[in-house]
Design a protein around this motif. Structure first.
Motif, short mmCIF file in Angstrom:
data_model
loop_
_atom_site.label_atom_id
_atom_site.label_comp_id
_atom_site.label_asym_id
_atom_site.label_seq_id
_atom_site.Cartn_x
_atom_site.Cartn_y
_atom_site.Cartn_z
N ILE A 175 0.85 -1.20 0.00
CA ILE A 175 0.00 0.00 0.00
C ILE A 175 0.89 1.25 0.00
O ILE A 175 2.02 1.20 0.49
N PRO A 176 0.35 2.36 -0.55
CA PRO A 176 1.15 3.60 -0.53
C PRO A 176 1.34 4.09 0.90
O PRO A 176 0.61 3.66 1.79
N PRO A 177 2.33 4.98 1.11
CA PRO A 177 2.48 5.56 2.46
C PRO A 177 1.20 6.26 2.89
O PRO A 177 0.37 6.64 2.05
N SER A 178 1.02 6.44 4.17
CA SER A 178 -0.22 7.03 4.70
C SER A 178 -0.49 8.40 4.08
O SER A 178 0.43 9.14 3.75
N ASP A 179 -1.77 8.72 3.94
CA ASP A 179 -2.26 10.00 3.36
C ASP A 179 -1.98 10.13 1.86
O ASP A 179 -2.24 11.18 1.28
#
Lengths: 74, 189
Positions: B51-55
């Motif tokens: 998953i992409p980094p948060s936000d």
């Protein structure tokens, strides 16, 4: 002697996983193993298909050229 | 029969420029196949952690529109070659259209990158970000090089441009256009 070589070859195949001799042997996921197998197959076949396709295309062009340059019977 | 007379009797079935470009594109296909294979194995190994980094959310819809521009530029490139011999003016306009749409694609991608970087997703953020920038960046560099080659044809060669030169750039550009949907599908979903 030949039989011994074959046995060694088969043994090498069996122990490949235990020896972690592939890029994904250390990963427990089945998806990872499948991705490795599929990508290996694709990477092996693509160059053969492309080079084969190019050679066939050149052969096809050559045949076409020869047909054009042949004198007509009429 | 000496070599001169052989050369006189046999015309080449394909121009050297075009053949060299086709061989170069075959090499490029293998380069991207290697990158995509490595990406697929790394991603499969990461499992649900991919998953992409948060936000951060990848610009899927915006990039889809951008993909449309790239495909349109590919169509215009083909028309450029088709019209080259009979409709010079139309061919020139189509070629300019190819360059402009290709440039829009690259600039748009650059803008998306700036947004992602401002959200904190840099190449050092993790494996997700590193593979994302590597794949998209490699494609972007190829697109930029093709656009520069097209500008060279338009601005420097101008009317001295031959059909085989145009065919060569068409083969290269169609490779860039053709590989993009594969990268988009694999990286953005």
């Amino acid at each position: 002697m030949k039989n011994i070589s074959i046995i060694w070859g088969l043994l090498a195949l069996i122990i490949a996983n235990d020896a972690w001799s592939c890029a994904v042997c250390g990963v427990a996921l089945e998806a990872s193993r499948l991705a490795f197998i599929y990508s290996t197959a694709i990477l092996s076949l693509i160059p053969l298909a492309m080079i084969g396709g190019l050679i066939y295309y050149l052969y096809y062009l050559d045949k076409l050229n020869q047909k054009k340059s042949e004198p007509s019977d009429l | 029969m000496d070599t001169t007379s052989i050369a006189q009797t046999r015309t080449p079935i394909i121009s050297n420029v075009l053949l060299a470009t086709v061989i170069f594109v075959i090499v490029e296909v293998m380069f991207f196949a290697g990158l995509l294979s490595a990406y697929a194995v790394i991603r499969a190994g990461a499992g649900l952690n991919w998953i992409p980094p948060s936000d951060v959310r990848l610009p899927v819809e915006s990039t889809l529109i951008n993909t449309g521009f790239l495909i349109a530029s590919g169509i215009l490139m083909v028309l450029t070659v088709i019209w080259f011999n009979k409709f010079k003016d139309k061919s020139r306009k189509a070629f300019w259209g190819t360059v402009v749409l290709g440039a829009i694609f690259v600039v748009w991608q650059g803008q998306e990158w700036l947004k992602l970087l401002s959200l904190g997703m840099t190449i050092g953020t993790g494996v997700f970000a590193a593979t994302f920038y590597l794949l998209i960046g490699a494609h972007g560099l190829h697109a930029i090089s093709a656009i520069l080659a097209m500008l060279y044809i338009i601005l420097v060669l101008q009317k001295r441009c031959r059909i085989d030169q145009l065919q060569s750039i068409m083969v290269y550009w169609l490779f860039i256009v053709g590989i993009w949907p594969v990268i988009y599908r694999m990286v953005y979903f």
